[in-house]
Scaffold this active site. Structure first.
Site, PDB file in Angstrom:
ATOM      1  N   SER A  23      65.883  31.104  74.903  1.00 52.77           N
ATOM      2  CA  SER A  23      65.957  32.351  74.144  1.00 52.77           C
ATOM      3  C   SER A  23      64.887  33.329  74.615  1.00 52.77           C
ATOM      4  O   SER A  23      64.825  34.454  74.142  1.00 52.77           O
ATOM      5  CB  SER A  23      65.791  32.086  72.645  1.00 52.77           C
ATOM      6  OG  SER A  23      64.588  31.411  72.380  1.00 52.77           O
ATOM      7  N   ASN A 110      59.936  26.095  63.620  1.00 51.22           N
ATOM      8  CA  ASN A 110      60.853  26.577  62.594  1.00 51.22           C
ATOM      9  C   ASN A 110      60.194  27.561  61.632  1.00 51.22           C
ATOM     10  O   ASN A 110      60.765  28.604  61.311  1.00 51.22           O
ATOM     11  CB  ASN A 110      61.469  25.407  61.822  1.00 51.22           C
ATOM     12  CG  ASN A 110      62.243  24.474  62.733  1.00 51.22           C
ATOM     13  OD1 ASN A 110      62.482  24.808  63.896  1.00 51.22           O
ATOM     14  ND2 ASN A 110      62.610  23.309  62.231  1.00 51.22           N
ATOM     15  N   HIS A 156      90.246  65.876  51.853  1.00 58.00           N
ATOM     16  CA  HIS A 156      91.374  65.539  52.739  1.00 58.00           C
ATOM     17  C   HIS A 156      91.341  66.360  54.031  1.00 58.00           C
ATOM     18  O   HIS A 156      92.388  66.592  54.637  1.00 58.00           O
ATOM     19  CB  HIS A 156      92.724  65.756  52.043  1.00 58.00           C
ATOM     20  CG  HIS A 156      92.787  65.210  50.650  1.00 58.00           C
ATOM     21  ND1 HIS A 156      93.250  63.949  50.365  1.00 58.00           N
ATOM     22  CD2 HIS A 156      92.399  65.743  49.465  1.00 58.00           C
ATOM     23  CE1 HIS A 156      93.171  63.738  49.061  1.00 58.00           C
ATOM     24  NE2 HIS A 156      92.653  64.810  48.495  1.00 58.00           N
ATOM     25  N   SER A 277      82.106  67.440  81.815  1.00 58.21           N
ATOM     26  CA  SER A 277      83.154  66.559  82.320  1.00 58.21           C
ATOM     27  C   SER A 277      83.082  66.534  83.842  1.00 58.21           C
ATOM     28  O   SER A 277      82.727  67.530  84.473  1.00 58.21           O
ATOM     29  CB  SER A 277      84.517  67.091  81.871  1.00 58.21           C
ATOM     30  OG  SER A 277      85.527  66.638  82.759  1.00 58.21           O
ATOM     31  N   LYS A 283      84.373  72.057  80.320  1.00 56.89           N
ATOM     32  CA  LYS A 283      84.050  71.243  79.152  1.00 56.89           C
ATOM     33  C   LYS A 283      82.573  71.211  78.791  1.00 56.89           C
ATOM     34  O   LYS A 283      81.707  71.189  79.649  1.00 56.89           O
ATOM     35  CB  LYS A 283      84.503  69.799  79.395  1.00 56.89           C
ATOM     36  CG  LYS A 283      86.007  69.657  79.522  1.00 56.89           C
ATOM     37  CD  LYS A 283      86.671  69.589  78.179  1.00 56.89           C
ATOM     38  CE  LYS A 283      86.390  68.236  77.595  1.00 56.89           C
ATOM     39  NZ  LYS A 283      87.306  67.852  76.562  1.00 56.89           N
ATOM     40  N   GLU A 290      79.370  61.587  69.353  1.00 55.83           N
ATOM     41  CA  GLU A 290      80.400  60.559  69.555  1.00 55.83           C
ATOM     42  C   GLU A 290      79.775  59.182  69.759  1.00 55.83           C
ATOM     43  O   GLU A 290      80.264  58.170  69.241  1.00 55.83           O
ATOM     44  CB  GLU A 290      81.261  60.901  70.768  1.00 55.83           C
ATOM     45  CG  GLU A 290      82.066  62.177  70.604  1.00 55.83           C
ATOM     46  CD  GLU A 290      82.649  62.617  71.940  1.00 55.83           C
ATOM     47  OE1 GLU A 290      83.585  61.969  72.417  1.00 55.83           O
ATOM     48  OE2 GLU A 290      82.144  63.602  72.512  1.00 55.83           O
ATOM     49  N   GLN A 322      68.906  30.621  66.223  1.00 54.33           N
ATOM     50  CA  GLN A 322      68.402  31.362  67.381  1.00 54.33           C
ATOM     51  C   GLN A 322      69.302  32.570  67.699  1.00 54.33           C
ATOM     52  O   GLN A 322      68.842  33.553  68.266  1.00 54.33           O
ATOM     53  CB  GLN A 322      68.336  30.415  68.583  1.00 54.33           C
ATOM     54  CG  GLN A 322      67.818  31.041  69.856  1.00 54.33           C
ATOM     55  CD  GLN A 322      67.505  29.978  70.900  1.00 54.33           C
ATOM     56  OE1 GLN A 322      66.589  29.185  70.724  1.00 54.33           O
ATOM     57  NE2 GLN A 322      68.281  29.923  71.960  1.00 54.33           N
TER      58      GLN A 322
HETATM   59  N1  ARG Z   1      64.002  29.589  69.718  1.00 53.97           N
HETATM   60  C1  ARG Z   1      64.178  29.024  68.412  1.00 53.97           C
HETATM   61  C2  ARG Z   1      64.856  30.029  67.496  1.00 53.97           C
HETATM   62  O1  ARG Z   1      64.888  31.171  67.838  1.00 53.97           O
HETATM   63  C3  ARG Z   1      62.850  28.650  67.833  1.00 53.97           C
HETATM   64  C4  ARG Z   1      62.903  27.524  66.878  1.00 53.97           C
HETATM   65  C5  ARG Z   1      63.270  26.275  67.586  1.00 53.97           C
HETATM   66  N2  ARG Z   1      63.275  25.160  66.698  1.00 53.97           N
HETATM   67  C6  ARG Z   1      63.865  24.011  67.034  1.00 53.97           C
HETATM   68  N3  ARG Z   1      63.814  23.074  66.145  1.00 53.97           N
HETATM   69  N4  ARG Z   1      64.465  23.826  68.180  1.00 53.97           N
HETATM   70  O2  ARG Z   1      65.354  29.689  66.462  1.00 53.97           O
END
Ligand code: ARG
Length: 458
Positions: A23, A110, A156, A277, A283, A290, A322
């Site tokens: 990530s 976590n 409307h 354009s 244009k 938009e 994640q």
């Molecule tokens: N990259 C993880 C997330 O964004 C971090 C937590 C990972 N925890 C785990 N038990 N693998 O959630």
């Protein structure tokens, strides 16, 4: 590359798995918050005697160095280290030696990632609120500058009743005011400390969560560790509030598109805020408006994505979580960028006074005023509506506007008409008479302007 969790593994992680599970390519932007949280955590560990004060000092010093490397762009994030948390922890150990390995005491990724996301959103929501304020100010300025400019109000998308342009613009100021209130409300629930929840069940070590909360400026600590590591309500409601901001901007965008069309010609956009354009030389397109309208679709999609990610998750942490970050980041980026460009553009739009007035004066937009005239003379409204409808039909047949009728032509339809009816047929008359609270009369609109000015100058 050796993983921080490699102890129970014999084999190496497949390359494909590293690429699939990482990530860091998107959560690296959390690095400053991750470090901020780690510094507070390390200090608390030292104060509680869980690690030595000198060890905490070394960790904090190392983290600060990493923060400046991240800030200057020198820090190299590695995909094999999965996420922002493990990248920073392993850089710390590399920098200060095995003592760096004490940072993760009484902590899990976590509760750490929940903390990072809260710190990030706390910052971003505050910035978003000030961008909403800037847009409000830019609309308010136009409303003040153009007080007196008359345009048709629509229902409307058919001409309905004349209104002041200022009244129309201030409607958006009101929507945005509620957006601010929603974001502020989300802030309350963002600003709760999840750290100290561990993986899910808390910790056996004598941590001091309140001290960490104090250092990081949180209002309180989360009171259930399982909830704290798996809850993303705070992100969800923020993404909802942002989707609604974008929905409001999209409605404004739609009006800009309409008003800039040849058919309406109510506004003209400065060259700097339009595009051309590649094939049609004539244009000048309202692309900003938009795109904002289109980006609202993304913001709504992000909300749906996050709801769908959450709906099937058993307690507590699951790796699905994640997937929360890309939609959250995208919603924040999208809303901020849209708010600032729309604010710029709205402050530079030129309004075509005569076109707007002409449109407001035509199309029987004061028919309701005629009906209300009859009501003032004692006729039940339903009947007055009917009579006025017949007058409109008469006008259509004679190809006239209401203000083109003579008093005797009015009296063909009701003997209650007197000369004074001719004084309620113009757009100005109509606006002047709409003096109920929140109405479009000058007096009411001036009141709105004053109220918003007072509020926005605070
Ligand atoms: N990259 C993880 C997330 O964004 C971090 C937590 C990972 N925890 C785990 N038990 N693998 O959630």
């Amino acid at each position: 590359m050796k993983k921080p969790w490699s102890g129970r593994f014999k084999g190496a992680t497949a390359r494909s798995v590293e690429a699939f599970t990482e990530s860091v390519s998107f959560d690296a932007r959390l690095a400053p918050y991750d470090i901020q949280g780690s510094i507070a955590h390390a200090r608390m560990l030292g104060q509680q005697g869980i690690i030595r004060k000198s060890e905490a000092g070394a960790i904090i010093k190392g983290l600060k160095e990493i923060a400046s490397e991240v800030g200057s762009g020198k820090f190299k994030f590695k995909e094999a280290l999965e996420d922002v948390h493990m990248n920073i922890e392993s850089a710390l150990i590399k920098k200060i030696g095995p003592v760096g390995g004490k940072l993760h005491t009484a902590r899990s990724r976590n509760d750490q990632v929940a903390l990072d996301l809260r710190l990030y959103l706390r910052d971003e929501v505050a910035q978003t609120i000030s961008l909403v304020r800037s847009l409000q100010k830019s609309l308010l300025k136009q409303a003040e500058k153009h007080l007196g400019l008359i345009m048709p109000g629509y229902t409307h998308l058919q001409r309905a009743q004349p209104v002041l342009l200022s009244h129309h613009l201030l409607a958006y100021v009101e929507m945005l005011e509620r957006d601010v209130a929603r974001l502020q409300d989300a802030q309350k629930r963002i600003n709760v400390l999840p750290l100290g929840s561990g993986a899910l069940a808390g910790t056996s070590l004598p941590i001091d969560r309140k001290a960490v909360a104090r250092e990081l400026g949180f209002d309180s600590v989360a009171l259930n560790s399982m909830d704290a590591v798996s809850d993303r309500d705070f992100a969800l409601e923020t993404v909802f509030a942002l989707a609604l901001v974008m929905t409001h901007l999209s409605r404004l965008g739609e009006e800009i598109v309409l008003w800039a069309s040849e058919e309406f010609s109510f506004i003209s956009l400065p060259d700097a805020y339009a595009t051309g354009s590649s094939i049609m030389p004539q244009k000048k397109n309202p692309d900003i408006a938009e795109l904002v309208r289109g980006k609202a679709g993304r913001a709504i999609g992000n909300l749906m994505a996050l709801l769908a990610i959450m709906k099937g998750l058993p307690l507590a942490y699951n790796r699905d979580l994640q997937e929360d970050k890309p939609p959250v980041f995208d919603s924040v980026d999208t809303a901020k960028a849209s708010l600032s460009v729309i604010a710029e553009m709205m402050s530079k739009v030129r309004f075509n006074k005569s076109r707007m007035y002409e449109a407001a004066a035509k199309g029987f937009s004061t028919a309701t005023d005629v009906a209300e005239y009859l009501v003032r003379k004692g006729m039940p409204f339903r009947e007055a509506h009917e009579v006025t409808g017949r007058i409109v039909a008469f006008c259509l047949k004679k190809e006239k506007e209401l203000h083109g009728l003579s008093i005797s032509q009015f009296r063909l339809h009701s003997k209650l008409f007197r000369k004074d009816v001719l004084g309620c047929l113009s757009a100005e008359d109509s606006i002047g008479s709409r003096d109920s609270e929140g109405g479009t009369s000058f007096k009411q609109v001036r009141k709105q302007i004053a109220r918003h000015k007072r509020r926005l100058s605070r």
